[in-house]
Design an enzyme around this catalytic site. Structure first.
Site, short mmCIF file in Angstrom:
data_model
loop_
_atom_site.label_atom_id
_atom_site.label_comp_id
_atom_site.label_asym_id
_atom_site.label_seq_id
_atom_site.Cartn_x
_atom_site.Cartn_y
_atom_site.Cartn_z
N SER A 67 25.97 75.31 21.50
CA SER A 67 25.81 74.27 22.51
C SER A 67 24.34 74.11 22.88
O SER A 67 23.65 75.08 23.17
CB SER A 67 26.62 74.59 23.76
OG SER A 67 27.98 74.34 23.55
N LEU A 113 31.62 52.48 42.47
CA LEU A 113 32.47 51.48 43.11
C LEU A 113 33.59 52.09 43.94
O LEU A 113 34.03 51.52 44.92
CB LEU A 113 33.10 50.57 42.05
CG LEU A 113 32.18 49.55 41.37
CD1 LEU A 113 32.95 48.78 40.31
CD2 LEU A 113 31.58 48.60 42.39
N GLY A 114 34.11 53.24 43.48
CA GLY A 114 35.20 53.88 44.21
C GLY A 114 36.58 53.44 43.80
O GLY A 114 37.50 53.37 44.63
N ASP A 151 26.20 65.75 30.13
CA ASP A 151 26.04 67.09 29.58
C ASP A 151 24.71 67.24 28.85
O ASP A 151 24.63 67.87 27.79
CB ASP A 151 27.20 67.46 28.64
CG ASP A 151 27.28 68.98 28.41
OD1 ASP A 151 26.78 69.73 29.26
OD2 ASP A 151 27.82 69.40 27.37
N HIS A 195 25.68 72.14 30.52
CA HIS A 195 26.54 73.28 30.84
C HIS A 195 25.93 74.61 30.41
O HIS A 195 26.30 75.65 30.93
CB HIS A 195 27.93 73.09 30.22
CG HIS A 195 28.00 73.27 28.74
ND1 HIS A 195 27.88 72.22 27.85
CD2 HIS A 195 28.17 74.38 27.97
CE1 HIS A 195 27.99 72.67 26.62
NE2 HIS A 195 28.16 73.97 26.66
#
Length: 307
Positions: free
Chosen positions: A161, A212-213, A85, A55
């Site tokens: 960060s 997989l959905g 991230d 980010h």
């Protein structure tokens, strides 16, 4: 200082970590179409490779890294993975020596950790604290959950960060990624899983994952089902994406997933953990509880696309 004084021993450890690690921690200046941003990064390779948070560099049009010795360099993104991230940069100039990557799996609650970065534009800042908790989960902006997140009370602020969370030996055990509240910091762990992610980012610029959905919620299994499958909980399917691998295999809303690829499933996170690169296009078995019976279904996950 008196070595017999616990405070002196604590101070010596933090000082030692700071002296070892800080030279290889960079401040990162980011320019995007929406303006300027900042964060931190750490050198992890002798060829100018740095590790930071995804980010921090999202949408970057230009990057500059600067070190405590006064040197600075333009940099570019080698690869970024919003789902973990994590991002890898490459500096175009020379960099300090790379840091040692540790293993967050060896951390214990109460253990000393040191956070190093550039919060609020204050370069070379060091804070120390303890591991407050392990195994936390952190939702990302990409809609996935990062597992095994480290919680620490070492003070973290904007700009931290991408910076280092180090253990008492100076090994990098985490990448500081979020400020969740006063006295609460979180870091993405350095472990076998994230090492693979970092290696993929360096080699290919991206991380391939299977899909997989389905989406689901953890439920308590009825006593008779729990006794039959040897587990107290399972994941009930709440959503099946049309034309997804799960839909094509016949998975239905309301099915209770018991196992996937031979592993017990108790939550959506457990499914997510198995959706790694080697699952793409491979036939795998899912066992579900449906209408009072166990049903085995063969699925073929496809590659997850974020676009």
């Amino acid at each position: 200082m008196n070595d017999r004084d616990p405070l002196d021993a604590y101070s010596r450890t933090v000082i030692g970590v700071a002296e070892l690690v800080l030279p290889s921690v960079a401040s990162v200046a980011v320019e995007t179409r929406r303006g300027a941003g900042a964060g931190s990064a750490s050198v992890i390779g002798g060829d100018g490779l740095l590790l930071t948070s995804a980010h921090v560099v999202a949408g970057a049009q230009s990057l500059e890294v600067a070190f405590s010795d006064g040197s600075s360099s333009d940099a570019h993104v080698v690869g970024a993975d919003a789902l973990s991230d994590l991002a890898v940069l490459r500096a175009e100039g020379s960099t300090p020596a790379p840091l040692t990557l540790g293993d967050a799996a060896e951390l214990r609650v109460g253990q000393l950790v040191v956070a190093l970065g550039n919060p609020l534009g204050l370069a070379g800042s060091v804070t120390a604290g303890i591991v407050s908790a392990l195994g936390r989960s952190l939702p990302t902006s990409a809609g996935r959950v990062i597992d095994e997140v480290i919680q620490t009370d070492a003070a973290l602020n904007p700009g931290n960060s991408g910076g280092v969370l180090a253990d008492g030996s100076g090994a990098v055990v985490g990448v500081n990624t979020a400020v969740a509240g006063v006295g609460l910091g979180l870091a993405v762990p350095i472990n076998s899983t994230t090492r693979e992610i970092i290696d993929s980012l360096i080699a290919f610029g991206r991380v391939r994952r299977a899909w997989l959905g389905i989406a689901g919620v953890q439920i308590q299994l009825p006593a008779e089902v729990a006794a039959k499958v040897g587990a107290a909980k399972g994941m009930q399917v709440a959503t099946v994406v049309a034309d997804s691998p799960a839909a094509l295999a016949g998975i239905r809303r309301g099915d209770i997933v018991i196992s996937l690829d031979g592993k017990k499933i108790v939550s959506a996170t457990a499914v997510q953990r198995l959706m790694v690169e080697n699952a793409i296009d491979r036939l795998i078995e899912m066992t579900v509880w449906r209408n009072g019976a166990l049903v085995d279904v063969i699925l073929q996950p496809t590659e997850l696309s974020l676009h």
